[in-house]
Motif scaffolding. Structure first.
Motif, PDB file in Angstrom:
ATOM      1  N   GLN A  41      19.098 -14.165  -5.686  1.00 40.84           N
ATOM      2  CA  GLN A  41      17.724 -14.066  -6.175  1.00 40.84           C
ATOM      3  C   GLN A  41      16.910 -13.052  -5.388  1.00 40.84           C
ATOM      4  O   GLN A  41      16.035 -12.386  -5.944  1.00 40.84           O
ATOM      5  N   LYS A  42      17.191 -12.899  -4.081  1.00 38.37           N
ATOM      6  CA  LYS A  42      16.482 -11.876  -3.304  1.00 38.37           C
ATOM      7  C   LYS A  42      16.923 -10.475  -3.708  1.00 38.37           C
ATOM      8  O   LYS A  42      16.120  -9.540  -3.715  1.00 38.37           O
ATOM      9  N   ALA A  43      18.187 -10.338  -4.033  1.00 36.65           N
ATOM     10  CA  ALA A  43      18.718  -9.007  -4.349  1.00 36.65           C
ATOM     11  C   ALA A  43      18.568  -8.647  -5.814  1.00 36.65           C
ATOM     12  O   ALA A  43      18.746  -7.480  -6.174  1.00 36.65           O
ATOM     13  N   ARG A  44      18.228  -9.606  -6.682  1.00 38.29           N
ATOM     14  CA  ARG A  44      18.241  -9.362  -8.117  1.00 38.29           C
ATOM     15  C   ARG A  44      17.333  -8.212  -8.518  1.00 38.29           C
ATOM     16  O   ARG A  44      17.757  -7.272  -9.214  1.00 38.29           O
ATOM     17  N   ALA A  45      16.074  -8.244  -8.101  1.00 34.63           N
ATOM     18  CA  ALA A  45      15.131  -7.202  -8.517  1.00 34.63           C
ATOM     19  C   ALA A  45      15.480  -5.834  -7.940  1.00 34.63           C
ATOM     20  O   ALA A  45      15.527  -4.842  -8.685  1.00 34.63           O
ATOM     21  N   PRO A  46      15.744  -5.688  -6.611  1.00 40.28           N
ATOM     22  CA  PRO A  46      16.122  -4.362  -6.107  1.00 40.28           C
ATOM     23  C   PRO A  46      17.374  -3.803  -6.759  1.00 40.28           C
ATOM     24  O   PRO A  46      17.432  -2.608  -7.066  1.00 40.28           O
ATOM     25  N   LEU A  47      18.367  -4.640  -6.992  1.00 39.59           N
ATOM     26  CA  LEU A  47      19.583  -4.165  -7.655  1.00 39.59           C
ATOM     27  C   LEU A  47      19.281  -3.697  -9.067  1.00 39.59           C
ATOM     28  O   LEU A  47      19.808  -2.682  -9.531  1.00 39.59           O
ATOM     29  N   SER A  48      18.421  -4.434  -9.765  1.00 39.55           N
ATOM     30  CA  SER A  48      18.070  -4.059 -11.129  1.00 39.55           C
ATOM     31  C   SER A  48      17.372  -2.708 -11.167  1.00 39.55           C
ATOM     32  O   SER A  48      17.714  -1.832 -11.977  1.00 39.55           O
ATOM     33  N   TYR A  49      16.399  -2.495 -10.287  1.00 35.90           N
ATOM     34  CA  TYR A  49      15.646  -1.239 -10.299  1.00 35.90           C
ATOM     35  C   TYR A  49      16.545  -0.059  -9.930  1.00 35.90           C
ATOM     36  O   TYR A  49      16.433   1.025 -10.520  1.00 35.90           O
ATOM     37  N   ARG A  50      17.419  -0.259  -8.961  1.00 37.09           N
ATOM     38  CA  ARG A  50      18.309   0.839  -8.565  1.00 37.09           C
ATOM     39  C   ARG A  50      19.336   1.136  -9.647  1.00 37.09           C
ATOM     40  O   ARG A  50      19.686   2.300  -9.871  1.00 37.09           O
ATOM     41  N   ALA A  51      19.821   0.097 -10.293  1.00 36.24           N
ATOM     42  CA  ALA A  51      20.772   0.321 -11.389  1.00 36.24           C
ATOM     43  C   ALA A  51      20.101   1.065 -12.539  1.00 36.24           C
ATOM     44  O   ALA A  51      20.695   1.965 -13.142  1.00 36.24           O
ATOM     45  N   ARG A  52      18.847   0.717 -12.855  1.00 35.72           N
ATOM     46  CA  ARG A  52      18.118   1.431 -13.902  1.00 35.72           C
ATOM     47  C   ARG A  52      17.980   2.913 -13.547  1.00 35.72           C
ATOM     48  O   ARG A  52      18.143   3.789 -14.403  1.00 35.72           O
ATOM     49  N   TYR A  53      17.654   3.185 -12.288  1.00 37.53           N
ATOM     50  CA  TYR A  53      17.500   4.582 -11.857  1.00 37.53           C
ATOM     51  C   TYR A  53      18.804   5.346 -12.009  1.00 37.53           C
ATOM     52  O   TYR A  53      18.821   6.481 -12.502  1.00 37.53           O
TER      53      TYR A  53
END
Length: 461
Positions: A41-53
């Protein structure tokens, strides 16, 4: 061996269990994930944003997303239904999108793409007088900051509400996407779970929200991108730099100008420059990309493909090192994974709830005569996977049908068609051909070559 050394060796062998859990020099610097839920849950948002980039800017990341979506959804995962039910479903698929931008199978591809990149996809099931409508939401609209206990033993975890038995009962969703900036009320609204499709791949028990499929590949993709950029700049600089002019006294040759310590001089094709005594021009050789660099790039792309769960050839399109047997063997294992995700995740979490809601609405609004309970059981047919040799694949399919291992209905549905509609088209074609006096026959089979005559044995006197 000395007695003391032998004793130490025997003690080490007796105490050894799992070397991966041991401490020591080889284990220093390792990370650890003791609490999977908290870490995810801590990594979910940063991973999502980096994957989108990366998907927006890195060609291999974009190819990885496209490969997953095309293999998992293709032309659409269709229900194995016939007759009036099939026709009504086909008509509805064009009306399914609440925003009117795509059909139902396009919505499925959109949700699967979100699951791959963001780790999860969210959609609302909206009942309207015209039938069921589906609106795909941004996963950020599910309020991840909302976590608290509830009376009577329930709880909310990252925007998902559970009852006292641990079952999902509601989702707390923000109506508008926060980044739009319209100044609207961004307070989350409680939406019952039966009105929401939450699609994600569970990686461990008790997982509440999904994690990007790009998680194991993000660093490799970023580092490969940086390395490739550095190589490209190196080649550009080497190609632009023509040479160096050397003079004994350091004077400026050829009447050139100096800017920030560098000579400004142009060199055009066919130009002959006179040199004074003692002047020298030394040309440069553009740097070549060594074979080691190419091997390094290929190995890194193999690691990225493995991290994304894709064959290297599918990710890169590089077929230079494959043959018929190797590519078929690689695709067989990959397609097993594809089928597992299709049935265990996509069908179970998204298509079954959508079918259940669609059947209920269609029956209650009088567009289907049968009772909902009679229509709920349905089998989903995934798109037909094309093989390396289509002729052999079709022949194997025909043999499976003739042997009773597959029905014609299943084979036709895998091609995205209704067997009843196909039979009607075939019958109509034959009737039209007969009325016009046309006859179409299959090409005659090629005659087998005659066997070569047996060699005549010679007798040696």
């Amino acid at each position: 061996m000395f007695p003391a050394a032998l004793s130490r060796l025997m003690n080490r062998l007796r105490s050894r269990s799992y070397e991966g859990a041991a401490t020591g020099r080889r284990a220093t610097g390792w990370g650890k994930t003791a609490n999977q839920h908290g870490a995810a849950q801590k990594a979910r948002a940063p991973l999502s944003y980096r994957a989108r980039y990366l998907v927006a800017n890195n060609p291999h990341a974009a190819a990885g997303k496209a490969a997953h979506v095309s293999s998992l959804v293709g032309t659409g995962i269709v229900p194995a239904v016939t007759g009036t039910l099939a026709r009504r479903w086909t008509d509805w698929t064009d009306e399914a999108d609440a925003d009117g931008l795509m059909d139902f199978y396009g919505l499925t591809a959109l949700m699967v793409g979100g699951m791959v990149v963001d780790g999860e996809a969210l959609a609302l099931l909206i009942a309207t007088p015209a039938g069921l409508r589906i609106r795909v939401l941004d996963p950020d609209q599910l309020d991840a900051s909302l976590t608290r206990p509830l009376p009577q033993g329930g709880r909310i975890v990252n925007g998902v509400e559970f009852d006292m038995f641990g079952s999902r009962v509601a989702y707390w969703i923000v109506k508008e996407r926060p980044e739009i900036g319209l100044g609207l009320n961004l307070q989350p609204v409680r939406v019952p779970a039966e009105d929401v499709v939450h699609l994600f791949r569970p990686d461990f028990p008790g997982q509440v929200r999904g994690v990007s499929w790009f998680a194991p590949a993000i660093l490799r993709l970023a580092e490969h991108d940086e390395w490739h950029g550095a190589q490209l700049v190196r080649q550009k600089v080497g190609a632009l730099l023509t040479g160096f002019i050397v003079t004994p006294d350091g004077s400026m040759p050829f009447g050139g100008e100096v800017s920030q310590g560098a000579l400004i001089a142009g060199m055009e094709p066919g130009t002959l420059l006179p040199l004074l005594p003692g002047q020298d021009v030394r040309t440069t050789t553009p740097p070549a990309i060594a074979q080691e660099a190419n091997d390094f790039a290929r190995i890194t792309l193999h690691e990225i493909a493995a991290a994304l769960g894709l064959p290297y050839e599918v990710l890169t399109g590089d077929l230079s090192s494959v043959n018929y047997s190797s590519i078929r063997a690689g695709l067989v294992e990959w397609r097993r994974r594809v089928e597992m995700t299709q049935h265990n995740v996509i069908v179970f979490q998204a298509l079954r709830p959508i079918w259940r809601r669609w059947v209920m609405i269609e029956s209650l609004q009088g567009r289907l005569a049968a009772r909902p309970q009679e229509l709920l059981p349905v089998r989903w047919i995934t798109p037909k996977q094309q093989w390396v040799d289509p002729a052999k694949d079709v022949q194997a399919e025909i043999e499976a049908i003739n042997a009773g291992l597959m029905s014609r209905r299943e084979a036709v549905a895998a091609r995205g068609m209704d067997v009843g509609a196909l039979d009607a088209e075939i019958a109509a074609d034959k009737a039209r051909e007969a009325s016009l006096g046309l006859t179409f026959t299959a090409a005659p089979a090629k005659a087998k070559p005659a066997a070569a005559p047996a060699p005549i044995e010679e007798t040696v006197a």
